[in-house]
Design a protein around this motif. Structure first.
Motif, PDB file in Angstrom:
ATOM      1  N   GLN A 217       0.834  -1.202   0.000  1.00 21.37           N
ATOM      2  CA  GLN A 217       0.000   0.000   0.000  1.00 21.37           C
ATOM      3  C   GLN A 217       0.865   1.247   0.000  1.00 21.37           C
ATOM      4  N   LEU A 218       0.522   2.180  -0.875  1.00 20.87           N
ATOM      5  CA  LEU A 218       1.225   3.455  -0.926  1.00 20.87           C
ATOM      6  C   LEU A 218       0.970   4.232   0.357  1.00 20.87           C
ATOM      7  N   LYS A 219       2.048   4.683   0.977  1.00 18.69           N
ATOM      8  CA  LYS A 219       1.937   5.446   2.216  1.00 18.69           C
ATOM      9  C   LYS A 219       2.123   6.942   1.980  1.00 18.69           C
ATOM     10  N   ASP A 220       3.113   7.279   1.145  1.00 20.07           N
ATOM     11  CA  ASP A 220       3.398   8.690   0.880  1.00 20.07           C
ATOM     12  C   ASP A 220       4.353   8.767  -0.305  1.00 20.07           C
ATOM     13  N   PHE A 221       4.453   9.940  -0.920  1.00 15.69           N
ATOM     14  CA  PHE A 221       5.477  10.164  -1.942  1.00 15.69           C
ATOM     15  C   PHE A 221       5.861  11.636  -1.948  1.00 15.69           C
ATOM     16  N   LYS A 222       7.105  11.886  -2.355  1.00 15.37           N
ATOM     17  CA  LYS A 222       7.629  13.247  -2.420  1.00 15.37           C
ATOM     18  C   LYS A 222       8.435  13.401  -3.705  1.00 15.37           C
ATOM     19  N   LYS A 223       8.096  14.401  -4.489  1.00 14.02           N
ATOM     20  CA  LYS A 223       8.787  14.644  -5.754  1.00 14.02           C
ATOM     21  C   LYS A 223       9.939  15.621  -5.557  1.00 14.02           C
ATOM     22  N   ASN A 224      10.899  15.548  -6.502  1.00 13.46           N
ATOM     23  CA  ASN A 224      12.001  16.517  -6.566  1.00 13.46           C
ATOM     24  C   ASN A 224      12.735  16.672  -5.231  1.00 13.46           C
ATOM     25  N   GLN A 225      13.053  15.546  -4.628  1.00 11.62           N
ATOM     26  CA  GLN A 225      13.783  15.562  -3.367  1.00 11.62           C
ATOM     27  C   GLN A 225      15.296  15.539  -3.615  1.00 11.62           C
ATOM     28  N   GLN A 226      16.008  16.391  -2.885  1.00 16.69           N
ATOM     29  CA  GLN A 226      17.459  16.390  -2.970  1.00 16.69           C
ATOM     30  C   GLN A 226      17.983  15.121  -2.296  1.00 16.69           C
ATOM     31  N   VAL A 227      18.760  14.332  -3.010  1.00 22.17           N
ATOM     32  CA  VAL A 227      19.250  13.067  -2.463  1.00 22.17           C
ATOM     33  C   VAL A 227      20.757  12.954  -2.690  1.00 22.17           C
ATOM     34  N   ASN A 228      21.385  12.122  -1.887  1.00 23.14           N
ATOM     35  CA  ASN A 228      22.805  11.822  -2.022  1.00 23.14           C
ATOM     36  C   ASN A 228      22.980  10.812  -3.150  1.00 23.14           C
ATOM     37  N   MET A 229      23.758  11.144  -4.173  1.00 24.78           N
ATOM     38  CA  MET A 229      23.912  10.256  -5.322  1.00 24.78           C
ATOM     39  C   MET A 229      24.659   8.972  -4.970  1.00 24.78           C
ATOM     40  N   GLU A 230      25.265   8.906  -3.782  1.00 21.00           N
ATOM     41  CA  GLU A 230      25.888   7.663  -3.341  1.00 21.00           C
ATOM     42  C   GLU A 230      24.859   6.551  -3.184  1.00 21.00           C
ATOM     43  N   LEU A 231      23.591   6.921  -3.023  1.00 21.99           N
ATOM     44  CA  LEU A 231      22.524   5.927  -2.926  1.00 21.99           C
ATOM     45  C   LEU A 231      22.435   5.068  -4.188  1.00 21.99           C
ATOM     46  N   PHE A 232      22.934   5.595  -5.315  1.00 24.85           N
ATOM     47  CA  PHE A 232      22.807   4.903  -6.591  1.00 24.85           C
ATOM     48  C   PHE A 232      24.135   4.318  -7.068  1.00 24.85           C
ATOM     49  N   ARG A 233      25.070   4.184  -6.149  1.00 19.02           N
ATOM     50  CA  ARG A 233      26.349   3.576  -6.477  1.00 19.02           C
ATOM     51  C   ARG A 233      26.496   2.251  -5.730  1.00 19.02           C
ATOM     52  N   LEU A 234      27.105   1.291  -6.392  1.00 19.25           N
ATOM     53  CA  LEU A 234      27.330  -0.011  -5.760  1.00 19.25           C
ATOM     54  C   LEU A 234      28.560   0.055  -4.865  1.00 19.25           C
ATOM     55  N   PRO A 235      28.549  -0.660  -3.748  1.00 21.76           N
ATOM     56  CA  PRO A 235      29.706  -0.646  -2.844  1.00 21.76           C
ATOM     57  C   PRO A 235      30.935  -1.279  -3.495  1.00 21.76           C
ATOM     58  N   VAL A 236      32.083  -0.703  -3.227  1.00 21.91           N
ATOM     59  CA  VAL A 236      33.350  -1.191  -3.788  1.00 21.91           C
ATOM     60  C   VAL A 236      33.852  -2.387  -2.984  1.00 21.91           C
ATOM     61  N   GLY A 237      34.392  -3.375  -3.694  1.00 18.96           N
ATOM     62  CA  GLY A 237      35.002  -4.505  -3.022  1.00 18.96           C
ATOM     63  C   GLY A 237      34.058  -5.664  -2.754  1.00 18.96           C
ATOM     64  N   PHE A 238      32.778  -5.527  -3.105  1.00 22.50           N
ATOM     65  CA  PHE A 238      31.822  -6.618  -2.913  1.00 22.50           C
ATOM     66  C   PHE A 238      31.947  -7.620  -4.063  1.00 22.50           C
ATOM     67  N   LYS A 239      31.706  -8.879  -3.756  1.00 20.01           N
ATOM     68  CA  LYS A 239      31.732  -9.936  -4.766  1.00 20.01           C
ATOM     69  C   LYS A 239      30.382  -9.981  -5.482  1.00 20.01           C
ATOM     70  N   SER A 240      30.406  -9.901  -6.797  1.00 25.32           N
ATOM     71  CA  SER A 240      29.163 -10.000  -7.563  1.00 25.32           C
ATOM     72  C   SER A 240      29.013 -11.392  -8.133  1.00 25.32           C
ATOM     73  N   PHE A 241      27.793 -11.862  -8.197  1.00 20.92           N
ATOM     74  CA  PHE A 241      27.525 -13.200  -8.717  1.00 20.92           C
ATOM     75  C   PHE A 241      26.138 -13.219  -9.356  1.00 20.92           C
ATOM     76  N   GLY A 242      25.877 -14.243 -10.143  1.00 18.45           N
ATOM     77  CA  GLY A 242      24.567 -14.366 -10.763  1.00 18.45           C
ATOM     78  C   GLY A 242      24.403 -15.731 -11.391  1.00 18.45           C
ATOM     79  N   ILE A 243      23.138 -16.082 -11.619  1.00 17.61           N
ATOM     80  CA  ILE A 243      22.828 -17.363 -12.263  1.00 17.61           C
ATOM     81  C   ILE A 243      23.213 -17.314 -13.723  1.00 17.61           C
TER      82      ILE A 243
END
Length: 251
Positions: A217-243
């Motif tokens: 269920q949608l609780k709330d939303f906010k448009k045009n929010q200033q955010v830290n772009m680090e939120l969209f970066r993957l952490p360095v040094g982590f092991k990636s894997f996949g099927i």
């Protein structure tokens, strides 16, 4: 001073004034573009599965990314790179990243499935200036979704969620291919493989309840929010894997 000389001086001042104004406008434009790069729509949900306590989830939507987490930046999260069409599921505890790449489902049009969207008579309250409609989504006469959707609400989020669900559909199709037909649920197959975004075609999902009783269920939303772009970066040094072949490696 000769009139011609005075005219040239005035023209020079006018030209310099014009160039300064143009430069100022250009700087403002660049600043606004940079600010826009740090803006996101932030969406909050309450989710619940059968026999469990409700919990909160959060989404960040930009032109390039969709991030899903539980509201705690230090915990795991899901990051969809919309340009590369890759989902990364990050586990902070394990320091690992599950990589899911977009694959063709290989399903095409399944003539054994008949989908319906049955509009209900009730009139739910609107949200964000948009009308909310109540639907029952049915496949082969079985109710697969109870859906309350707002057409025109958060269109970029709707598009990002469609991309996300079609990437996941490739993984679900891989599992479904090895499952005997008699064990396959029409609703599960429709919701996750054959028509994973059908509910999104009806608008932004304000409330969904699937055939298992799981709800969001949608609780709330906010448009045009200033955010830290680090939120969209993957952490360095982590092991990636996949099927999928070629998905392994170090991030």
């Amino acid at each position: 001073m000769w009139p011609g000389r005075l005219s040239l001086i005035n023209e020079g001042k006018t030209m310099r004034s014009f160039l300064y104004s143009l430069l100022a406008i250009s700087i403002l434009f660049l600043v606004s573009c940079q600010d826009g790069g740090n803006k996101a729509t932030v969406i909050y949900f309450t989710e619940q599965e059968v026999s469990t306590e409700p919990y909160e989830t959060r989404m960040f939507v930009t032109r390039d990314y969709l991030r899903i987490d539980d509201g705690k930046d230090s915990s795991g999260y899901i990051l969809l790179d919309r340009k590369k069409q890759i989902i990364n599921s990050v586990s902070m505890d394990d320091r690992r990243i599950l990589v899911i790449r977009k694959l063709a489902t290989g399903i095409g049009k399944d003539n054994t499935l008949v989908h319906e969207a049955r509009l209900q008579d009730d009139q739910p309250p609107g949200i964000g200036g948009k009308t909310v409609r109540h639907y029952q989504l049915v496949t082969n006469k079985k109710k697969c979704y109870e859906l309350f959707a707002a057409k025109g609400l958060l269109p970029e989020a709707v598009k990002a969620l469609q991309e996300y669900r079609w990437i996941l559909a490739g993984e679900h199709a891989r599992t479904a291919a090895s499952m005997p037909q008699e064990l396959r649920s029409d609703c599960d197959f429709a919701n996750h493989v054959a028509a994973p975004d059908r509910h999104l075609h009806l608008g932004f999902p304000v409330l969904t309840i699937d055939m298992t009783g799981r709800q969001r269920q949608l609780k709330d939303f906010k448009k045009n929010q200033q955010v830290n772009m680090e939120l969209f970066r993957l952490p360095v040094g982590f092991k990636s894997f996949g099927i999928q072949p070629g998905a392994e490696g170090a991030s």
